[in-house]
Design an enzyme around this catalytic site. Structure first.
Site, PDB file in Angstrom:
ATOM      1  N   GLU A  33     -57.388 -46.761  45.817  1.00 52.79           N
ATOM      2  CA  GLU A  33     -56.907 -45.870  43.701  1.00 52.79           C
ATOM      3  C   GLU A  33     -56.874 -47.577  43.392  1.00 52.79           C
ATOM      4  OE1 GLU A  33     -54.230 -42.425  45.271  1.00 52.79           O
ATOM      5  OE2 GLU A  33     -52.924 -44.978  45.345  1.00 52.79           O
ATOM      6  N   GLY A  64     -53.368 -33.708  43.874  1.00 50.49           N
ATOM      7  CA  GLY A  64     -53.811 -32.910  43.925  1.00 50.49           C
ATOM      8  C   GLY A  64     -53.862 -32.126  43.034  1.00 50.49           C
ATOM      9  N   ILE A 123     -50.138 -32.072  50.290  1.00 51.09           N
ATOM     10  CA  ILE A 123     -50.259 -29.845  50.159  1.00 51.09           C
ATOM     11  C   ILE A 123     -52.029 -29.992  50.663  1.00 51.09           C
ATOM     12  CG2 ILE A 123     -49.909 -28.756  48.894  1.00 51.09           C
ATOM     13  CD1 ILE A 123     -47.896 -29.775  48.975  1.00 51.09           C
ATOM     14  N   MET A 145     -47.264 -37.504  46.613  1.00 48.82           N
ATOM     15  CA  MET A 145     -46.589 -38.369  46.666  1.00 48.82           C
ATOM     16  C   MET A 145     -45.399 -39.444  46.843  1.00 48.82           C
ATOM     17  SD  MET A 145     -49.280 -37.599  50.438  1.00 48.82           S
ATOM     18  CE  MET A 145     -47.606 -37.835  51.930  1.00 48.82           C
ATOM     19  N   GLU A 146     -45.765 -40.348  45.607  1.00 53.29           N
ATOM     20  CA  GLU A 146     -44.512 -41.445  44.976  1.00 53.29           C
ATOM     21  C   GLU A 146     -44.401 -41.108  43.704  1.00 53.29           C
ATOM     22  OE1 GLU A 146     -48.438 -41.707  45.958  1.00 53.29           O
ATOM     23  OE2 GLU A 146     -47.762 -41.907  47.945  1.00 53.29           O
ATOM     24  N   ASP A 190     -58.269 -33.467  44.442  1.00 52.04           N
ATOM     25  CA  ASP A 190     -58.506 -31.585  45.275  1.00 52.04           C
ATOM     26  C   ASP A 190     -57.704 -31.026  45.057  1.00 52.04           C
ATOM     27  OD1 ASP A 190     -55.385 -32.036  47.044  1.00 52.04           O
ATOM     28  OD2 ASP A 190     -56.081 -34.146  46.705  1.00 52.04           O
TER      29      ASP A 190
HETATM   30  N1  SAH Z   1     -54.451 -39.557  55.879  1.00 54.05           N
HETATM   31  C1  SAH Z   1     -54.913 -40.344  54.482  1.00 54.05           C
HETATM   32  C2  SAH Z   1     -53.806 -39.339  53.763  1.00 54.05           C
HETATM   33  C3  SAH Z   1     -53.136 -39.919  52.412  1.00 54.05           C
HETATM   34  S1  SAH Z   1     -51.989 -39.266  51.875  1.00 54.05           S
HETATM   35  C4  SAH Z   1     -54.916 -41.915  54.348  1.00 54.05           C
HETATM   36  O1  SAH Z   1     -53.970 -42.488  55.282  1.00 54.05           O
HETATM   37  O2  SAH Z   1     -55.396 -42.390  53.785  1.00 54.05           O
HETATM   38  C5  SAH Z   1     -53.065 -38.660  50.101  1.00 54.05           C
HETATM   39  C6  SAH Z   1     -52.203 -39.634  48.655  1.00 54.05           C
HETATM   40  O3  SAH Z   1     -52.698 -39.130  47.595  1.00 54.05           O
HETATM   41  C7  SAH Z   1     -51.130 -39.525  48.659  1.00 54.05           C
HETATM   42  O4  SAH Z   1     -50.822 -41.070  48.110  1.00 54.05           O
HETATM   43  C8  SAH Z   1     -50.906 -39.184  47.658  1.00 54.05           C
HETATM   44  O5  SAH Z   1     -50.465 -39.359  46.345  1.00 54.05           O
HETATM   45  C9  SAH Z   1     -52.172 -38.388  47.354  1.00 54.05           C
HETATM   46  N2  SAH Z   1     -52.339 -36.950  47.013  1.00 54.05           N
HETATM   47  C10 SAH Z   1     -53.759 -37.122  46.816  1.00 54.05           C
HETATM   48  N3  SAH Z   1     -53.896 -35.025  46.937  1.00 54.05           N
HETATM   49  C11 SAH Z   1     -52.767 -35.120  47.377  1.00 54.05           C
HETATM   50  C12 SAH Z   1     -52.255 -33.568  47.576  1.00 54.05           C
HETATM   51  N4  SAH Z   1     -53.262 -32.518  47.882  1.00 54.05           N
HETATM   52  N5  SAH Z   1     -50.941 -33.452  48.244  1.00 54.05           N
HETATM   53  C13 SAH Z   1     -50.253 -34.395  48.011  1.00 54.05           C
HETATM   54  N6  SAH Z   1     -50.604 -35.769  47.574  1.00 54.05           N
HETATM   55  C14 SAH Z   1     -51.736 -36.255  47.637  1.00 54.05           C
END
Ligand code: SAH
Length: 228
Positions: free
Chosen positions: A12, A78, A151, A172-173, A196
């Site tokens: 990002e 998302g 999610i 998530m932040e 997504d």
């Molecule tokens: N397995 C991944 C986890 C990423 S979590 C890894 O280790 O790289 C997802 C990240 O993208 C978080 O920082 C969140 O802010 C964002 N994000 C993107 N799509 C999301 C969704 N559907 N739900 C929650 N956060 C999402």
């Protein structure tokens, strides 16, 4: 202005560290903070890691230890609305912690002792960020919800949307950074590219987007932001 730029994941923030002139790197609390000039703006870039606590800590340290006066969060999210598609950009006007619930002591979503259930972004910073994003993709403005959950199930996103009908994106932040900036009196803004649809395909779509498409967005938006 001394601008703090936070992302959760390396993808990002792609290209921004390399674009910093006269960079100086500082390690603190398991994070690497890189300070320098970004197209004439004094900036500090950092990866927060994932989730609200990680983001809150990073935002507080940017302010207290690195002296930033403004914060921008750039990342992916998302979709939280049928009109918001993968590849679109959402710039937050307000943010809420969708997993915060101290009811019946306080109304659902309200952050105790602030009297607020959502935090508004800085208007000037948000306008400038939305302007910087406009040449790059379709831009939506509105509510972003954050929680300590990826999610990735249709039932999950439907439940959040029912509780928060104005929702445009989930991540998530952002709302954690919003609360810290509110409490410290720091103007902030949040921009998210949709990776997504926060449904049953979200995990696969997210991985694909982050690997192949995400990289360009932060760089182009922040460059336009700094130059504008
Ligand atoms: N397995 C991944 C986890 C990423 S979590 C890894 O280790 O790289 C997802 C990240 O993208 C978080 O920082 C969140 O802010 C964002 N994000 C993107 N799509 C999301 C969704 N559907 N739900 C929650 N956060 C999402």
């Amino acid at each position: 202005m001394r601008l703090g730029i936070i992302s959760a994941l390396a993808e990002e923030q792609h290209g921004l560290i390399e674009a910093l002139e006269s960079p100086s790197r500082h390690f603190h609390g398991m994070r690497e903070y890189t300070a320098g000039k970004l197209w004439e703006i004094d900036a500090v870039c950092v990866l927060s890691r994932i989730g609200k606590v990680a983001a809150a800590m990073t935002a507080a340290i940017l302010v207290e230890k690195f002296g930033v006066t403004h914060i921008v969060f750039t990342g992916v999210a998302g979709s939280g609305d049928k009109n918001v598609n993968v590849g679109d950009i959402v710039v937050a006007d307000t943010l809420v912690q969708h997993d915060f619930d101290a009811s019946p002591l306080f109304p659902r979503f309200e952050i105790p002792l602030t009297g607020l259930s959502s935090f508004a972004t800085d208007v000037a910073l948000t306008e400038r960020l939305a302007g910087a994003a406009a040449p790059i993709s379709r831009v939506h403005r509105g509510l972003i919800a954050s929680g300590d959950q990826f999610i990735g199930k249709l039932t999950q996103i439907q439940a959040i949307k029912t509780a928060l009908p104005q929702l445009l994106a989930v991540e998530m932040e952002g709302a954690a950074v919003a609360q810290v900036c509110f409490e410290l009196g720091i103007p902030f803004a949040v921009i998210r590219t949709i990776s997504d649809n926060a449904n049953d395909e979200a995990a696969v779509d997210f991985m694909h987007f982050i690997k192949t498409v995400a990289a360009g967005y932060a760089f182009d938006v922040i460059r336009n932001f700094c130059k504008g």
